[in-house]
Design a protein around this motif. Structure first.
Motif, short mmCIF file in Angstrom:
data_model
loop_
_atom_site.label_atom_id
_atom_site.label_comp_id
_atom_site.label_asym_id
_atom_site.label_seq_id
_atom_site.Cartn_x
_atom_site.Cartn_y
_atom_site.Cartn_z
N UNK A 428 -73.54 24.96 6.49
CA UNK A 428 -72.91 23.70 6.86
C UNK A 428 -71.42 23.72 6.59
N UNK A 429 -70.71 22.84 7.28
CA UNK A 429 -69.26 22.74 7.14
C UNK A 429 -68.88 21.36 6.65
N UNK A 430 -68.09 21.32 5.59
CA UNK A 430 -67.62 20.05 5.04
C UNK A 430 -66.12 20.12 4.82
N UNK A 431 -65.51 18.96 4.76
CA UNK A 431 -64.09 18.90 4.42
C UNK A 431 -63.23 19.75 5.33
N UNK A 432 -62.44 20.65 4.70
CA UNK A 432 -61.50 21.48 5.44
C UNK A 432 -62.08 22.82 5.87
N UNK A 433 -63.40 23.01 5.68
CA UNK A 433 -63.98 24.32 5.95
C UNK A 433 -63.89 24.71 7.42
N UNK A 434 -64.08 23.78 8.33
CA UNK A 434 -63.97 24.11 9.76
C UNK A 434 -62.55 24.55 10.10
N UNK A 435 -61.57 23.89 9.52
CA UNK A 435 -60.18 24.28 9.77
C UNK A 435 -59.88 25.66 9.23
N UNK A 436 -60.48 26.01 8.07
CA UNK A 436 -60.29 27.36 7.53
C UNK A 436 -60.83 28.41 8.49
N UNK A 437 -62.02 28.17 9.03
CA UNK A 437 -62.59 29.13 9.96
C UNK A 437 -61.79 29.19 11.25
N UNK A 438 -61.21 28.06 11.64
CA UNK A 438 -60.35 28.07 12.81
C UNK A 438 -59.16 28.98 12.64
N UNK A 439 -58.61 29.03 11.40
CA UNK A 439 -57.46 29.90 11.15
C UNK A 439 -57.87 31.36 11.09
N UNK A 440 -59.16 31.63 10.89
CA UNK A 440 -59.62 33.01 10.97
C UNK A 440 -59.45 33.53 12.39
N UNK A 441 -59.70 32.64 13.38
CA UNK A 441 -59.57 33.03 14.78
C UNK A 441 -58.13 32.94 15.27
N UNK A 442 -57.41 31.92 14.78
CA UNK A 442 -56.02 31.72 15.19
C UNK A 442 -55.15 31.54 13.95
N UNK A 443 -54.85 32.65 13.25
CA UNK A 443 -54.14 32.56 11.97
C UNK A 443 -52.69 32.08 12.16
#
Length: 443
Positions: A428-443
């Motif tokens: 599951x994704x909470x808080x800022x975790x989705x944004x962190x994974x987004x930066x994995x794809x677009x750092x």
């Protein structure tokens, strides 16, 4: 060695324009100043404290890491008996809750005085200039337009002095007033309270280094429901020990008084009391500081550049590994005598935070967000699983030496090995975790 000027009542004379002005003379400032000067650049350092003043905190590093850097002679202590404890602890000393996890790797503690002298001597030999004062402003001379400052960077001190350089590099720590970074919400801090001294009984085994002791049998059920903390401890020899109660990253961080009380409770539960205090350590640093704005026309290094490892809190190893590459990138850019501060800073940011490292930073912050929500029992289970990974995976994770594919492989393997309670906490994704994974794809 002639010491840097340390009298606050002595006026600092106007200085010629340097290639690089480094702000700060702690470990990050001295490390990068020496590396830049070794590339033939004219380097000046501005510090609001005496560069020779003793550093308050201790700095650890894994043995193989310091060996690879050729700096093992700067260690004050080195241990081969390295362990952690992840059980709850129990009355039976031989019970499963008290069995150590053996790490099988050497761990070292830098001799702070020797490390500091190492960098100061390099700086002296390479002609680094010293200024005393607090940086309060940054401006630019010879602007070409609103979009790109050019010519010379000018730092103004609290005393009104103006120091000129082609590039300003801020190594003054995470509280820098000059470095710009995005606001991503509360910043989590790792706090620790420690004591170097003598004890009524040995708090750890002879010649032992304890990376993490999460045993919590000294706490009441109510205390166990609070954010957890662990013991970081080592035998310094000749009846001296260093013990430190440490929390993982929290926002807000655990108060020092809470950590002091927990340390005393932990020791008392095992029949140990402090008999003589040689040094108290109060340590607090951010673990999930956002990366700086890489478009700004100044550079940063160390804590100011968010180089603290978001998962382990280590910094000095990263300083030593990354300073030479950053210095080479800056020196190459400075070879163009017409390059603006913005151009020089851009070259430095590209060398310091390439795409690979930005992706790893996002992954580490994603993992940290998960761990900050784990209760005490789940956290112990997580770390027991983490250190059951193959040694190259867990050690490379802690030292930030894995590639992105290797890091992902380690995280997936941990998920596969973990008990279900840990897996559920990782889903599951909470808080800022989705944004962190987004930066994995677009750092």
């Amino acid at each position: 060695m002639t010491p840097p000027e340390s009298r606050s009542d002595v006026a600092i004379p106007a200085s010629p324009c340097s290639d690089v002005l480094v702000i700060g003379a702690g470990p990050a400032g001295l490390c990068i100043a020496a590396a830049l000067a070794a590339e033939g650049l004219q380097v000046a350092v501005l510090s609001d404290a005496d560069p020779q003043a003793p550093w308050p905190n201790t700095y650890g590093i894994w043995g193989e890491e310091v060996d690879s850097l050729g700096l093992a002679h700067l260690l004050g202590h080195r241990w081969s008996h390295t362990v952690s404890y992840f059980g709850p602890g129990e009355a039976d000393p031989g019970g499963p809750g008290n069995q150590p996890v053996l790490h099988g790797r050497d761990y070292g503690l830098f001799d702070k005085v020797r490390l500091q002298a190492h960098w100061l001597e390099q700086a002296r030999r390479l002609g680094v200039r010293w200024h005393r004062g607090e940086a309060v402003g940054l401006a630019f001379e010879g602007e070409r337009g609103a979009q790109e400052p050019a010519g010379v960077s000018v730092v103004t001190t609290a005393a009104g002095e103006r120091l000129r350089a082609r590039l300003v590099l801020d190594a003054s720590g995470h509280r820098s007033a000059l470095v710009q970074r995005p606001d991503e919400g509360p910043v989590a801090g790792q706090a620790a309270y420690g004591v170097v001294g003598r004890f009524t009984a040995a708090p750890v085994e002879p010649d032992q280094f304890v990376l993490m002791d999460f045993r919590c049998d000294h706490l009441s059920p109510e205390q166990r429901s609070e954010p957890p903390s662990f013991l970081y401890a080592m035998d310094l020899g000749e009846g001296r020990y260093f013990v430190e109660e440490t929390s993982l990253a929290l926002a807000p961080p655990l108060p020092f008084d809470t950590l002091r009380q927990r340390l005393e409770l932990r020791l008392a539960h095992r029949g140990v009391a402090i008999s003589a205090v040689e040094h108290e350590e109060f340590c607090l640093f951010p673990m999930n500081l956002p990366l700086p704005d890489r478009q700004q026309p100044l550079l940063a290094f160390g804590g100011a550049a968010a180089m603290v490892h978001p998962a382990s809190g280590y910094l000095v190893g990263a300083l030593l590994r990354r300073a030479p590459g950053l210095a080479r990138a800056v020196a190459a850019a400075c070879a163009d005598g017409q390059a603006s501060p913005a151009t020089l800073a851009a070259a430095g940011w590209a060398g310091l935070w390439p795409q690979e490292l930005r992706r790893k930073h996002a992954l580490y912050q994603f993992g940290l967000d998960k761990l900050m929500r784990f209760p005490e029992a789940r956290l112990r289970a997580f770390f027991a699983t983490f250190f059951a990974l193959p040694e190259p995976q867990w050690s490379g994770f802690l030292t930030n030496t894995l590639s992105v594919p290797q890091l992902l492989a380690a995280m997936l393997r941990l998920f596969a090995l973990a008990p279900w309670e840990v897996r559920l906490g990782l889903l599951g994704l909470q808080g800022r975790e989705a944004a962190r994974l987004g930066r994995l794809l677009r750092p």
